[in-house]
Design a protein around this motif. Sequence first.
Motif, PDB file in Angstrom:
ATOM      1  N   UNK A  72       0.848  -1.242   0.125  1.00  9.24           N
ATOM      2  CA  UNK A  72      -0.092   0.125   0.115  1.00  9.24           C
ATOM      3  C   UNK A  72       0.862   1.209  -0.096  1.00  9.24           C
ATOM      4  N   UNK A  73       1.839   1.112   0.698  1.00  5.36           N
ATOM      5  CA  UNK A  73       2.848   2.350   0.914  1.00  5.36           C
ATOM      6  C   UNK A  73       3.546   2.419  -0.509  1.00  5.36           C
ATOM      7  N   UNK A  74       4.018   1.514  -1.246  1.00  6.65           N
ATOM      8  CA  UNK A  74       4.420   1.789  -2.642  1.00  6.65           C
ATOM      9  C   UNK A  74       3.605   2.315  -3.651  1.00  6.65           C
ATOM     10  N   UNK A  75       2.431   1.819  -3.578  1.00 10.49           N
ATOM     11  CA  UNK A  75       1.401   2.487  -4.489  1.00 10.49           C
ATOM     12  C   UNK A  75       0.991   3.832  -3.898  1.00 10.49           C
ATOM     13  N   UNK A  76       0.798   4.238  -2.783  1.00 11.40           N
ATOM     14  CA  UNK A  76       0.759   5.609  -2.491  1.00 11.40           C
ATOM     15  C   UNK A  76       1.964   6.370  -2.817  1.00 11.40           C
ATOM     16  N   UNK A  77       3.136   5.882  -2.797  1.00 15.00           N
ATOM     17  CA  UNK A  77       4.368   6.683  -2.921  1.00 15.00           C
ATOM     18  C   UNK A  77       4.571   6.790  -4.546  1.00 15.00           C
ATOM     19  N   UNK A  78       3.947   5.726  -5.253  1.00 14.15           N
ATOM     20  CA  UNK A  78       4.167   6.014  -6.556  1.00 14.15           C
ATOM     21  C   UNK A  78       3.105   7.183  -7.182  1.00 14.15           C
ATOM     22  N   UNK A 137       9.772   2.113  -4.530  1.00 12.49           N
ATOM     23  CA  UNK A 137      10.025   0.914  -4.215  1.00 12.49           C
ATOM     24  C   UNK A 137      11.197   0.288  -3.056  1.00 12.49           C
ATOM     25  N   UNK A 138      12.162   1.468  -3.115  1.00 14.25           N
ATOM     26  CA  UNK A 138      13.122   1.049  -2.131  1.00 14.25           C
ATOM     27  C   UNK A 138      12.542   1.547  -0.722  1.00 14.25           C
ATOM     28  N   UNK A 139      11.776   2.828  -0.746  1.00 14.02           N
ATOM     29  CA  UNK A 139      11.337   3.098   0.719  1.00 14.02           C
ATOM     30  C   UNK A 139      10.291   1.983   1.459  1.00 14.02           C
ATOM     31  N   UNK A 140       9.471   1.361   0.370  1.00 10.65           N
ATOM     32  CA  UNK A 140       8.499   0.535   0.833  1.00 10.65           C
ATOM     33  C   UNK A 140       9.176  -0.748   1.074  1.00 10.65           C
ATOM     34  N   UNK A 141      10.144  -1.145   0.621  1.00  8.68           N
ATOM     35  CA  UNK A 141      10.972  -2.406   0.915  1.00  8.68           C
ATOM     36  C   UNK A 141      11.721  -2.275   2.231  1.00  8.68           C
TER      37      UNK A 141
END
Length: 293
Positions: A27-33, A51-55
């Motif tokens: 969910x974080x990855x989608x929001x950051x995208x 991607x890096x932040x969410x991982x």
Amino acid sequence: IYNFLAFLLRSIGNSLTPLWFLGIAAGMNIALDLLLIPGLGMGAEGAALATVISQTFSAVSLAWYVWRKYPGLRIRKEETRIERQRLKLITGYSFLTCAQQSVMNFGILMVQGLVNSFGTAVMAAFATAVKIDSFAYMPVQDFGNAFSTFIAQNHGAGKTDRIRKGLKSALLCASAFSIAVSAVTFLFAPAMMRLFVGNEPEVISIGARYLRIEGGFYIGIAWLFLLYGLFRAIGRPGFSLVLTIISLGLRVAISYSLAPASGLDWIWWSIPIGWFVADLAGAMRWLTLRKGG
């Protein structure tokens, strides 16, 4: 780090917590995208950063959770020493699993090369259908992972009766699920293709044909994932590699020998044929091991 900790928790029976952390990270990855790509106009850099932040979040947060909730899993200074026998065992298992993945990806690349020779419409249809595939049989792959953990625990404890019961239950669950998914895929293949490619009749037709041939037999890959998990769990990861070579080798051989002269369908049919021949080989090997061979 996330995968290491997730498998560590699954090995002690907690498979739900890693899923929660993965869901939050996704969910974080989608929001950051959405924030970084269209919002701030960062393009590909924004996608990479998201991607890096969410991982990183999934790894750090799960590490914190394990540290707080499972003191017995904390790494202690007095335990940070290398034991040669354990290192050799883990390295051997890891190498064979890596080799299995490499063989699998190499075979897929060879098939992709043949598919590309049939033109852009076939390339687009294949690429889209493979994405649908990944959604369709990802759950049965996880059946195999869970099954492997269960079998490994009981194999280590010497509980052969539980292994037999677990094998029957896993076969029933994976088979029922894959048959249901195959039915849905067969019925709605054109609609699924439209979700990804829009109004492209030729691409939709080719992709739907692929899904109805290959997707009609997801039970074959479901059994194969269980066999992979079984042989890894009982300390024979090398035979999982053998099964991958059989499955992918047949797929490549049938595709290259028949498709150029007899048509595209042979590339699609080669996939379930490879699965079922590998299933047969795995079942025969398991029966041999049960008899003490």
